[in-house]
Design a protein around this motif. Sequence first.
Motif, PDB file in Angstrom:
ATOM      1  N   GLU A   1       6.465  14.921   1.763  1.00 44.11           N
ATOM      2  CA  GLU A   1       5.438  14.248   2.555  1.00 44.11           C
ATOM      3  C   GLU A   1       6.036  13.463   3.723  1.00 44.11           C
ATOM      4  O   GLU A   1       5.306  12.881   4.518  1.00 44.11           O
TER       5      GLU A   1
ATOM      6  N   ARG B   1       0.625   6.656  -6.992  1.00 42.48           N
ATOM      7  CA  ARG B   1      -0.357   7.734  -7.216  1.00 42.48           C
ATOM      8  C   ARG B   1       0.330   9.095  -7.289  1.00 42.48           C
ATOM      9  O   ARG B   1      -0.057   9.958  -8.089  1.00 42.48           O
ATOM     10  N   ILE B   2       1.340   9.294  -6.453  1.00 44.89           N
ATOM     11  CA  ILE B   2       2.102  10.545  -6.513  1.00 44.89           C
ATOM     12  C   ILE B   2       2.768  10.678  -7.879  1.00 44.89           C
ATOM     13  O   ILE B   2       2.742  11.745  -8.499  1.00 44.89           O
TER      14      ILE B   2
ATOM     15  N   GLU C   1       0.823  -1.205   0.000  1.00 45.46           N
ATOM     16  CA  GLU C   1       0.000   0.000   0.000  1.00 45.46           C
ATOM     17  C   GLU C   1       0.860   1.259   0.000  1.00 45.46           C
ATOM     18  O   GLU C   1       0.464   2.291  -0.540  1.00 45.46           O
ATOM     19  N   ASP C   2       2.078   1.174   0.600  1.00 47.82           N
ATOM     20  CA  ASP C   2       2.997   2.302   0.543  1.00 47.82           C
ATOM     21  C   ASP C   2       3.428   2.555  -0.896  1.00 47.82           C
ATOM     22  O   ASP C   2       3.500   3.701  -1.344  1.00 47.82           O
TER      23      ASP C   2
ATOM     24  N   ASP D   1       1.768   1.697  -3.545  1.00 51.05           N
ATOM     25  CA  ASP D   1       0.596   2.177  -4.282  1.00 51.05           C
ATOM     26  C   ASP D   1       0.436   3.688  -4.102  1.00 51.05           C
ATOM     27  O   ASP D   1       0.091   4.406  -5.050  1.00 51.05           O
ATOM     28  N   ALA D   2       0.676   4.171  -2.884  1.00 49.54           N
ATOM     29  CA  ALA D   2       0.581   5.613  -2.627  1.00 49.54           C
ATOM     30  C   ALA D   2       1.638   6.372  -3.435  1.00 49.54           C
ATOM     31  O   ALA D   2       1.365   7.435  -3.994  1.00 49.54           O
TER      32      ALA D   2
END
Length: 277
Positions: free
Chosen positions: A230, A191-192, A184-185, A187-188
């Motif tokens: 971030e 998206r960035i 999931e990291d 995947d984030a």
Amino acid sequence: MPADVGELLPRAAAANAQGAAIFMRLGPSARDGHPGTVMLDDLNAEAATRIELDGFQPALTVETSPGNFQIWIRLIAAGELPYPVVRVAIKRLAELYGGDPRAVSPMQPGRLPGFTNRKPKHRQADGHFPFVRLVDASGCIAAAGTNLVDEIKANLPAQRGRAQGAASETPPVAAVSSRPPAMEDFDALDRIRQAQEERIRAEAKRGSRPMDAFSASEIDFAAVVVALCEGVPRPMLEAWLRMRRPEKAAGYAALTVQNADRYLEDQTSTPQPSGRP
């Protein structure tokens, strides 16, 4: 240093006159530990009043255009906060007071007072743009800041184990190197990268960026810059790049992160016009 910044003001003013936006942000040292000062964007006057009444007294208030404010809040008097705590705090405050939900990075830049807001929607009838105005710079610590921080820490999964007698919080670098990065990291981060690709593609299409500057490596670099802002740990970024870009040479991931890190040091030490992230 103040003298160094002063020397750059004429260059910043010239860039502003040509259409660039001039921003300020927390310094490079904030990438090692967050000082607990957060910025809420796009607040109206009513929200600015409610924030103070609720105990989140602004340390700095900037009017970015008539009736629109950016408010900087000092959540703690001294020390540092974990980035996950800061992220939750900003998102919660933005939700409570109607801040821009897209401007919730722990390293979110704000507009620098004394320059004009060059967004086309703010162009006035006479063709000029409104000045970014310093409203207040008390530097005070928010009375409700500590309570908010304590509440968030108590409810974060990583913090609950600590409260029950676990060892002190694992540093981000150690946490990444001791376990496989969660998908999931990645995947984030994907998206960035997608968002940066869309931005760069749009800039190239309208002519503000040379077409030959639109490359996969350029997009990787832009995504890493955003991710560093971030608070994403560097080893996580290197692991992500190695997985997503297996065709690249062995040192590509480390070099990309290193160059992005240096770029941010340059950006955060001086007022900079908008452009490449």
